[in-house]
Enzyme design. Structure first.
Site, short mmCIF file in Angstrom:
data_model
loop_
_atom_site.label_atom_id
_atom_site.label_comp_id
_atom_site.label_asym_id
_atom_site.label_seq_id
_atom_site.Cartn_x
_atom_site.Cartn_y
_atom_site.Cartn_z
N GLU A 136 -24.70 -10.10 33.02
CA GLU A 136 -25.20 -11.40 32.58
C GLU A 136 -25.45 -11.44 31.07
O GLU A 136 -26.11 -12.34 30.58
CB GLU A 136 -26.48 -11.77 33.35
CG GLU A 136 -26.20 -12.19 34.78
CD GLU A 136 -27.44 -12.67 35.53
OE1 GLU A 136 -27.29 -13.53 36.40
OE2 GLU A 136 -28.53 -12.15 35.26
N ASP A 243 -30.77 -6.64 43.32
CA ASP A 243 -31.41 -6.07 42.13
C ASP A 243 -32.45 -5.03 42.52
O ASP A 243 -32.61 -4.00 41.86
CB ASP A 243 -32.08 -7.18 41.29
CG ASP A 243 -31.07 -8.20 40.81
OD1 ASP A 243 -29.90 -7.82 40.57
OD2 ASP A 243 -31.44 -9.38 40.67
N SER A 282 -41.10 -10.47 45.18
CA SER A 282 -40.72 -9.86 46.46
C SER A 282 -40.39 -8.37 46.33
O SER A 282 -40.22 -7.70 47.35
CB SER A 282 -39.51 -10.59 47.04
OG SER A 282 -38.39 -10.38 46.23
O1 RIB Z 1 -29.89 -11.50 41.25
C1 RIB Z 1 -30.80 -12.57 41.24
C2 RIB Z 1 -30.90 -13.14 39.85
O2 RIB Z 1 -29.67 -13.72 39.51
C3 RIB Z 1 -31.91 -14.24 39.71
O3 RIB Z 1 -33.19 -13.75 39.37
C4 RIB Z 1 -31.30 -15.17 38.67
O4 RIB Z 1 -32.02 -15.23 37.49
C5 RIB Z 1 -29.89 -14.63 38.45
O5 RIB Z 1 -29.80 -13.89 37.31
#
Ligand code: RIB
Length: 299
Positions: A136, A243, A282
């Site tokens: 990202e 994540d 979470s």
């Molecule tokens: O993986 C989840 C995340 O993807 C979110 O927190 C959102 O911000 C995007 O980046």
């Protein structure tokens, strides 16, 4: 030490009955604001897993940044590598339906200005530890960071998410690649399955981790391949589960765990993350994960 180079977002979460269709206007059941961004979520997961954790990225000089960084500050993530730049903080509109499915639209904002200079001295100075990246922030920044890490013998984990045309090139530079099933299929031109995983790892000399949602995870090295099942749960919100897996996996490796041990704990952490709303609130603490692992599974 886990060093994460990646995105920081304000997540604006709408609870909806069904995900919106093209052209449809829906009433949300509610709206909440959370810290998010794959980089920020992963560093927080590593911290809650007990690692020393440091984040490199960028935010704007705005109120979004305050919410985006709040949980990281509270958890004690080192944020001295987060630059304040002349762009709005990144944000994500997140729709979560009553089955826990979601769709996410991200506006990169400040994440688009994360550059290699912001991280060069930190990566060069790493003695051990693991550098964790996602997709990202700009491709050129990720590529330069991976190349530098390789030069300095720093272990790297790349989460090829969100997947794009540059993912294959970045994967070649990382030691460990984490992908979900769709990303893995795209990375290997539709060739999936155990043989394809083994072959890809042998050919590229990598460790590959494929997350499979409710089914758990498949892990392949050049020498072995194994699967780990996920606990059976009824998901409320799966945002950030991937994540959580990445951050926990990195933290467990960093504390000396094997690939198998790291995958085992990360799968359970990710499943707990599906039981609560919001990517960051979470993410469980390590002791919660360990006590869930100690409980016998109901048949
Ligand atoms: O993986 C989840 C995340 O993807 C979110 O927190 C959102 O911000 C995007 O980046």
């Amino acid at each position: 030490m886990i060093v994460v180079l990646g995105s920081i977002n304000l997540d604006i979460r709408f609870g909806v009955e069904t995900l919106p269709l093209a052209g449809e206007t829906l009433h949300a059941r509610g709206r909440s604001y959370f810290g998010g961004g794959k980089g920020a979520n992963q560093v927080l997961a590593a911290k809650r897993a007990g690692a020393e954790a440091r984040l490199f990225g960028a935010v704007g000089d705005d109120d979004f940044a305050k919410i985006a960084l709040r949980e990281l500050v509270e958890a004690g993530v080192t944020l001295s590598g987060v630059a304040v730049v002349a762009e709005e903080t990144g944000s994500a509109n997140i729709y979560v339906d009553c089955l826990g499915e979601n769709c996410i639209v991200v506006a990169a904002g400040a994440n688009g200005l994360v550059n290699f200079e912001m991280v060069v001295s930190a990566v060069s100075a790493m003695q051990g530890g693991i550098l964790v990246l996602q997709q990202e922030i700009p491709f050129a920044t990720n590529r330069a960071a991976l190349e530098l890490a390789r030069l300095h013998g720093v272990k790297t984990i790349l989460n090829v998410s969100p997947f794009d045309a540059t993912s294959a090139e970045l994967s070649r530079l990382a030691d460990i690649v984490i992908a979900n099933e769709h990303e893995w299929a795209r990375l290997n031109d539709g060739q999936v399955g155990h043989d394809a995983m083994r072959e890809w790892c042998r050919r590229n000399d990598k460790i590959l981790v494929v997350t499979k949602g409710a089914e758990g995870v498949a892990v392949s090295t050049a020498k072995e391949l194994f699967e780990i099942a996920a606990p059976a749960i009824r998901p409320l919100d799966t945002v950030g589960a991937g994540d959580t897996f990445c951050g926990y996996f990195a933290a467990e490796l960093d504390r000396g765990g094997s690939i198998r041990e790291a995958a085992k704990i990360a799968v359970v952490a990710a499943s707990i993350a599906c039981l609560r709303a919001g990517a960051q609130p979470s993410i469980p603490l390590r002791h919660e994960v360990l006590s869930a692992m100690a409980k016998p599974q109901s048949p």
